[in-house]
Design a protein around this motif. Structure first.
Motif, PDB file in Angstrom:
ATOM      1  N   LYS A  35      40.832  43.030  41.127  1.00 44.50           N
ATOM      2  CA  LYS A  35      41.767  41.908  41.309  1.00 44.50           C
ATOM      3  C   LYS A  35      41.718  41.390  42.743  1.00 44.50           C
ATOM      4  CE  LYS A  35      43.935  41.865  37.253  1.00 44.50           C
ATOM      5  NZ  LYS A  35      43.386  40.899  36.328  1.00 44.50           N
ATOM      6  N   VAL A  36      41.623  42.288  43.718  1.00 44.21           N
ATOM      7  CA  VAL A  36      41.495  41.861  45.120  1.00 44.21           C
ATOM      8  C   VAL A  36      40.200  41.074  45.300  1.00 44.21           C
ATOM      9  CG1 VAL A  36      41.177  42.684  47.487  1.00 44.21           C
ATOM     10  CG2 VAL A  36      42.952  43.690  46.051  1.00 44.21           C
ATOM     11  N   ALA A  37      39.104  41.543  44.706  1.00 48.09           N
ATOM     12  CA  ALA A  37      37.829  40.827  44.785  1.00 48.09           C
ATOM     13  C   ALA A  37      37.939  39.457  44.120  1.00 48.09           C
ATOM     14  CB  ALA A  37      36.719  41.648  44.141  1.00 48.09           C
ATOM     15  N   GLN A  38      38.640  39.376  42.991  1.00 53.59           N
ATOM     16  CA  GLN A  38      38.825  38.092  42.312  1.00 53.59           C
ATOM     17  C   GLN A  38      39.595  37.110  43.197  1.00 53.59           C
ATOM     18  OE1 GLN A  38      40.886  39.266  38.776  1.00 53.59           O
ATOM     19  NE2 GLN A  38      39.109  40.339  37.943  1.00 53.59           N
ATOM     20  N   VAL A  39      40.645  37.609  43.839  1.00 54.12           N
ATOM     21  CA  VAL A  39      41.436  36.753  44.727  1.00 54.12           C
ATOM     22  C   VAL A  39      40.571  36.250  45.871  1.00 54.12           C
ATOM     23  CG1 VAL A  39      43.341  36.752  46.384  1.00 54.12           C
ATOM     24  CG2 VAL A  39      43.668  37.773  44.139  1.00 54.12           C
ATOM     25  N   LEU A  40      39.835  37.140  46.507  1.00 52.63           N
ATOM     26  CA  LEU A  40      39.015  36.753  47.659  1.00 52.63           C
ATOM     27  C   LEU A  40      37.883  35.808  47.264  1.00 52.63           C
ATOM     28  CD1 LEU A  40      38.814  40.147  49.583  1.00 52.63           C
ATOM     29  CD2 LEU A  40      40.240  38.160  50.117  1.00 52.63           C
ATOM     30  N   LEU A  41      37.183  36.105  46.181  1.00 50.13           N
ATOM     31  CA  LEU A  41      36.064  35.256  45.766  1.00 50.13           C
ATOM     32  C   LEU A  41      36.525  33.872  45.326  1.00 50.13           C
ATOM     33  CD1 LEU A  41      33.943  37.897  43.830  1.00 50.13           C
ATOM     34  CD2 LEU A  41      33.356  36.807  45.999  1.00 50.13           C
ATOM     35  N   SER A  42      37.609  33.811  44.576  1.00 48.89           N
ATOM     36  CA  SER A  42      38.110  32.497  44.159  1.00 48.89           C
ATOM     37  C   SER A  42      38.673  31.718  45.344  1.00 48.89           C
ATOM     38  CB  SER A  42      39.144  32.630  43.040  1.00 48.89           C
ATOM     39  OG  SER A  42      40.223  33.433  43.436  1.00 48.89           O
ATOM     40  N   PHE A  43      39.251  32.416  46.320  1.00 44.56           N
ATOM     41  CA  PHE A  43      39.745  31.743  47.526  1.00 44.56           C
ATOM     42  C   PHE A  43      38.588  31.166  48.338  1.00 44.56           C
ATOM     43  CE2 PHE A  43      41.106  31.918  52.043  1.00 44.56           C
ATOM     44  CZ  PHE A  43      42.095  30.950  51.982  1.00 44.56           C
ATOM     45  N   VAL A  44      37.516  31.942  48.506  1.00 44.61           N
ATOM     46  CA  VAL A  44      36.354  31.448  49.257  1.00 44.61           C
ATOM     47  C   VAL A  44      35.714  30.270  48.520  1.00 44.61           C
ATOM     48  CG1 VAL A  44      34.038  32.049  50.068  1.00 44.61           C
ATOM     49  CG2 VAL A  44      35.927  33.622  50.443  1.00 44.61           C
ATOM     50  N   ALA A  45      35.606  30.358  47.190  1.00 40.45           N
ATOM     51  CA  ALA A  45      35.056  29.237  46.418  1.00 40.45           C
ATOM     52  C   ALA A  45      35.926  27.994  46.588  1.00 40.45           C
ATOM     53  CB  ALA A  45      34.958  29.619  44.945  1.00 40.45           C
ATOM     54  N   PHE A  46      37.226  28.165  46.587  1.00 39.94           N
ATOM     55  CA  PHE A  46      38.151  27.046  46.766  1.00 39.94           C
ATOM     56  C   PHE A  46      38.012  26.438  48.160  1.00 39.94           C
ATOM     57  CE2 PHE A  46      42.437  25.678  48.196  1.00 39.94           C
ATOM     58  CZ  PHE A  46      42.544  24.551  47.411  1.00 39.94           C
ATOM     59  N   ILE A  47      37.945  27.268  49.186  1.00 36.85           N
ATOM     60  CA  ILE A  47      37.829  26.764  50.561  1.00 36.85           C
ATOM     61  C   ILE A  47      36.495  26.037  50.752  1.00 36.85           C
ATOM     62  CG2 ILE A  47      37.615  27.466  52.981  1.00 36.85           C
ATOM     63  CD1 ILE A  47      40.474  27.448  51.903  1.00 36.85           C
ATOM     64  N   LEU A  48      35.416  26.614  50.248  1.00 41.52           N
ATOM     65  CA  LEU A  48      34.116  25.961  50.383  1.00 41.52           C
ATOM     66  C   LEU A  48      34.094  24.616  49.666  1.00 41.52           C
ATOM     67  CD1 LEU A  48      31.702  28.999  49.970  1.00 41.52           C
ATOM     68  CD2 LEU A  48      32.060  27.640  52.033  1.00 41.52           C
ATOM     69  N   GLU A  49      34.733  24.551  48.539  1.00 35.01           N
ATOM     70  CA  GLU A  49      34.800  23.284  47.811  1.00 35.01           C
ATOM     71  C   GLU A  49      35.659  22.272  48.567  1.00 35.01           C
ATOM     72  OE1 GLU A  49      37.098  20.537  45.818  1.00 35.01           O
ATOM     73  OE2 GLU A  49      37.918  22.519  46.179  1.00 35.01           O
ATOM     74  N   GLU A  50      36.715  22.733  49.210  1.00 34.90           N
ATOM     75  CA  GLU A  50      37.600  21.835  49.955  1.00 34.90           C
ATOM     76  C   GLU A  50      36.924  21.248  51.191  1.00 34.90           C
ATOM     77  OE1 GLU A  50      40.775  20.548  49.611  1.00 34.90           O
ATOM     78  OE2 GLU A  50      40.497  21.248  47.558  1.00 34.90           O
ATOM     79  N   VAL A  51      35.949  21.937  51.737  1.00 37.02           N
ATOM     80  CA  VAL A  51      35.275  21.485  52.948  1.00 37.02           C
ATOM     81  C   VAL A  51      34.262  20.376  52.642  1.00 37.02           C
ATOM     82  CG1 VAL A  51      33.860  22.271  54.902  1.00 37.02           C
ATOM     83  CG2 VAL A  51      35.666  23.720  54.023  1.00 37.02           C
ATOM     84  N   VAL A  52      33.871  20.260  51.368  1.00 40.93           N
ATOM     85  CA  VAL A  52      32.931  19.205  50.987  1.00 40.93           C
ATOM     86  C   VAL A  52      33.577  17.848  51.296  1.00 40.93           C
ATOM     87  CG1 VAL A  52      31.727  18.117  49.043  1.00 40.93           C
ATOM     88  CG2 VAL A  52      31.870  20.607  49.204  1.00 40.93           C
ATOM     89  N   THR A  53      32.862  17.006  52.056  1.00 39.87           N
ATOM     90  CA  THR A  53      33.449  15.741  52.529  1.00 39.87           C
ATOM     91  C   THR A  53      33.099  14.557  51.647  1.00 39.87           C
ATOM     92  OG1 THR A  53      31.561  15.454  54.007  1.00 39.87           O
ATOM     93  CG2 THR A  53      33.543  16.491  54.927  1.00 39.87           C
ATOM     94  N   THR A  54      31.947  14.552  51.014  1.00 34.70           N
ATOM     95  CA  THR A  54      31.558  13.430  50.166  1.00 34.70           C
ATOM     96  C   THR A  54      31.078  13.950  48.814  1.00 34.70           C
ATOM     97  OG1 THR A  54      29.282  13.471  50.985  1.00 34.70           O
ATOM     98  CG2 THR A  54      30.828  12.003  52.119  1.00 34.70           C
TER      99      THR A  54
END
Length: 185
Positions: A35-54
């Motif tokens: 569950k900790v790994a799921q939280v961290l991996l989904s958080f990193v995926a979310f942050i990386l997606e949020e950084v996409v500018t175009t």
């Protein structure tokens, strides 16, 4: 005579309860780490997606954003509830069923979102990294669901054994009903 001899302590002070309790009946150590790994991996995926500018096609990006954010928030909430005593205050009796259904559904939806986003993105390094973390999070949810079934069984499987009211085996009656002299008329 001193008061300490007459008034001795009659109760033992209660030990402070821990706020983080793993393992519990709903969450073992391995699944807690998952569950900790799921939280961290989904958080990193979310942050990386949020950084996409175009984005040229933004719908897959927005779907991936929704799924990764939902997975992060709901898994973090589930982890907090199952690893503390808070789950006893919520009023839900079927935590294993809820945990399994949530994990299986988010695994499938995260897999779909990762496939859609990987097939329709701009090909930037950030988008590729977000997709990789999306698939890693999907794998973590899949391992969690499989481990759950392996350790606790499928939560919807019904047993064919009749239930007994007192917990023991049913006892056959020695006397027939509605008869006089044991049925010898």
């Amino acid at each position: 005579m001193s008061t300490s001899e007459v008034y001795s302590a009659t109760t033992v002070p209660e030990a402070k309860s821990k706020w983080f309790i793993v393992p519990t009946e709903n969450l073992d150590k391995f699944r807690c780490l998952l569950k900790v790994a799921q939280v961290l991996l989904s958080f990193v995926a979310f942050i990386l997606e949020e950084v996409v500018t175009t984005c040229s096609q933004c719908s897959p990006l927005y779907f991936f954003e929704f799924v990764s954010c939902t997975a992060f928030l709901f898994t973090a909430l589930l982890l907090i509830l199952l690893s503390t005593n808070l789950h006893k205050r919520v009023g839900i009796d079927s935590w294993p069923t809820l945990d399994f259904v949530y994990t299986a559904v988010i695994c499938v939806v995260f897999f779909i979102a990762s496939i859609v986003f990987s097939s329709r993105n701009g090909g930037t390094d950030l988008e590729k990294a977000a997709v990789i973390f999306g698939f890693l999070a999907t794998l973590a949810f899949l391992v969690d669901a499989v481990w759950f079934v392996k350790m606790k069984g499928f939560p919807f499987k019904k047993t064919n054994q009749p239930s007994t009211s007192n917990g023991g085996a049913p006892v056959a009656e020695a006397e027939k009903l509605n008869s006089v002299n044991g049925g010898a008329d």
